[in-house]
Design a protein around this motif. Sequence first.
Motif, short mmCIF file in Angstrom:
data_model
loop_
_atom_site.label_atom_id
_atom_site.label_comp_id
_atom_site.label_asym_id
_atom_site.label_seq_id
_atom_site.Cartn_x
_atom_site.Cartn_y
_atom_site.Cartn_z
N VAL A 1 82.33 20.57 -55.28
CA VAL A 1 81.81 20.62 -53.91
C VAL A 1 81.41 22.06 -53.57
O VAL A 1 80.34 22.30 -52.99
CB VAL A 1 82.87 20.08 -52.91
N ALA A 2 82.25 23.01 -53.95
CA ALA A 2 81.95 24.42 -53.67
C ALA A 2 80.64 24.83 -54.33
O ALA A 2 79.80 25.51 -53.74
CB ALA A 2 83.10 25.30 -54.16
N LYS A 3 80.48 24.39 -55.56
CA LYS A 3 79.28 24.76 -56.31
C LYS A 3 78.03 24.16 -55.67
O LYS A 3 77.02 24.85 -55.50
CB LYS A 3 79.43 24.28 -57.76
N LYS A 4 78.14 22.91 -55.29
CA LYS A 4 77.00 22.25 -54.63
C LYS A 4 76.64 22.95 -53.33
O LYS A 4 75.49 23.02 -52.94
CB LYS A 4 77.34 20.78 -54.33
N ALA A 5 77.67 23.49 -52.67
CA ALA A 5 77.43 24.17 -51.39
C ALA A 5 76.85 25.57 -51.60
O ALA A 5 76.51 26.25 -50.63
CB ALA A 5 78.74 24.25 -50.61
#
Length: 420
Positions: free
Chosen positions: A245-249
Amino acid sequence: MEQPKKTTLLIKNIGQLITMQGPVPRLGNEMKDLGLITNGGIAVSVNEIVAAGKSDEVVGQASLAESCIVIDARGAVVSPGLIDPHTHPVFSRTRENEFEMRIQGKSYMEIAAADGGIRSSVRDLRNSSEEILIEKTKQRLDRLLSHGVTTIEAKSGYGLSTESELKQLEVIKKLNHLHPIDLVPTFLGAHEVPDEYRDNRSEYIEIIINEMIPKVVENNLAEFSDIFTEAKVFDIEESEKIQSVAKKAGLKLKFHADELTSIRGAELAAKMNAVSADHLVYITDEGIKAMAEAKTCAVLLPGTTFSLGSSKFAPARKMIESGLIVALSTDCNPGSSFTESLPFIMTLAGLKLKMTAAESFSAVTVNAACAIDRAGKIGQIKIGLPADIAIWDMDDYRELPYHYAVNLVSKVIKNGKIMS
Ligand code: NIG
Ligand code: FE
């Protein structure tokens, strides 16, 4: 015709000038190469390096500004300002009680389970005002700077609620303006499961994913997302979920991996193309291979092993021989490694990781820059780069790890300004 940039700061008669010019990152044998110039000189214009070479040539070619400051290094060693790529500097109360408990034989995880550890710093940070946190952190930044460090990575992770994580990242942001050290901010909401979610960890993970990461990104408060991937903290599956999720954000990834047990955090970091995986005491051979292939930097923290009273250190030699990008850091934090001295970490790297002085210098300059995604932008004395420079009270660079537990810095220059 373009005027040459006026020299505002000139350093001459440098016995050994460690430029670190050459390959970035430094891998394997390249780590021995310091880009060393004997009898060197540096010219700086305002905040930028405009010449680096032999003292006579630099002095001969410089066009001095009226107010130019000239430093005669009188044979001393000069290096790039050091880079500390893994710190937890924002906290109020220290935890010397835990150090005493460890001396009496309790392990880090036993202390954590008995309400100490990260969660005790969380209770404290939640009750500390922003002003106090700024004041206390500033003292630590002053100490880092006085030991030759000009850039650090700084993590949150003692808030563990949306409000307190943001408070910690705001402190980092403010200090980036208030203090000469450059701080690269990292969100570490997944440092631990806080007291109030001990029986409902999945709800805490949902808060990280649905509240914290979006707010951190929306307010532009972090460049990296980190996680404590460890048995009894966040397992591999949870780590992958949160970091995806962090990476996608839009956040770049770091991991606390294989610090206390071998749960294949290094493999996960490599699989997710993390910029770095840190600690790696219990890394597997497959983990080393995966990180080398993914070009994920290995940030080694021998101060932590030392302060935890353990004798098992990360397999640095194997990593260097396998072509990993190896960096070193203090891990400055109130629990497992309370030090602001990167030179002392270089001593431990010598004795415990079997790294030579030259390899250690590579690990706290060019390779540390890679670990915070600043490859080639800092960590070298090179034309066009920021004038972040450390002058050392010694005439052979190998003295730094050897002459331990004293501060050998004579002057630190940050962005062309003399700090001390
Ligand atoms: O890098 N391992 C997790 N985090 C820190 C320790 C933080 C603490 O004990 O407060 C570390 O060692
Ligand atoms: Fe850490």
